[in-house]
Scaffold this active site. Structure first.
Site: not given
Length: 254
Positions: A36, A160
């Site tokens: 991450d 998206y």
């Protein structure tokens, strides 16, 4: 595949659906590496589950390669890869002032959600196929993250929906491509989940969103996503499938 003792990678594992998946894999005995950009949150989750946290930009080949190397050094070769990292945006094609939507916004979402996920897959897959096969000839498994928006995207979700639709469409050819090596690939398409982003919305808005879900009439729990992701790993016959996890939700236009 039996999760106990296996090394697992979770992109986006510092929060939300990724953190819940990291916790579930660890609960089932996996050695988990969280990949991450948010290392502070990643290290917090890693400490909780006895894993490691590595800074990783999934769109950058060098960054992913370095993270894979570090994870392998700590836990051994990973056979389980959870691709959960992603971003979202909502912009109408034509803005209120009549100007076109910025192309940069569309490109960024596609680059992170679709290209970034593929980048992790290609780099991790090259390592997994070289491993010795386990029971039934299996070598590894990928679980990717699409969205209900891949199928019923709302107003302003062109970028998206396109990125998540691409992941959904990629699932079957990916599974077919890797089948010769005993590597599986599935995709989860979650609906409305109580992630940190949604948790910031006013309670009235959260309740309104939950009311649109047929059953259960509540926002999804990240732990439910993690449970499905782990179940896919353990069920050898799940391959090449996109699984909606949305309580029968079909999103309206807005």
């Amino acid at each position: 595949m039996k999760i106990q003792g296996q090394a697992a990678l979770v992109t986006g594992g510092a929060s939300g659906l990724g953190a819940a998946t990291a916790r579930e894999l660890a609960r089932r005995g996996a050695k988990v590496a969280i990949l991450d950009l948010n290392t502070a949150l990643g290290e917090k989750v890693a400490a909780e589950i006895g894993g490691i946290a590595l800074k990783c930009d999934i769109t950058d080949t060098y960054s992913v390669t370095a993270a894979l190397d570090a994870a392998e050094k700590a836990h051994g070769p990973a056979r389980i890869v959870m691709n959960i990292a992603g971003i979202g945006t909502a912009k109408r094609v034509v803005q209120k002032d009549g100007s076109p939507a910025p192309l940069e916004d569309f490109e960024r979402v596609i680059r992170v959600n679709l290209i970034g996920t593929y980048n992790v897959i290609r780099l991790a897959a090259a390592r997994i196929v070289a491993l010795d096969p386990l029971e039934d000839g299996e070598r590894g498994v990928f679980v990717n993250t699409a969205s209900a928006a891949a199928f019923d995207g709302q107003v302003g979700q062109e970028a998206y929906s396109a990125s998540k639709g691409g992941l959904a469409a990629m699932t079957l050819p990916l599974a077919r491509d890797l089948a010769q090596f005993g590597v599986r690939a599935c995709t989860i398409a979650p609906g409305l989940f109580l992630t940190p982003l949604l948790a910031e919305l006013p309670q009235a808005v959260q309740e309104s969103l939950a009311a649109s879900i047929p059953f259960p009439k509540r926002l999804g729990k990240p732990a439910e996503f993690g449970h499905l992701a782990a179940s896919i790993v353990e069920n050898l016959s799940l391959n090449g499938e996109v699984i909606r996890l949305d309580g029968a939700l079909r999103m309206a236009a807005r």
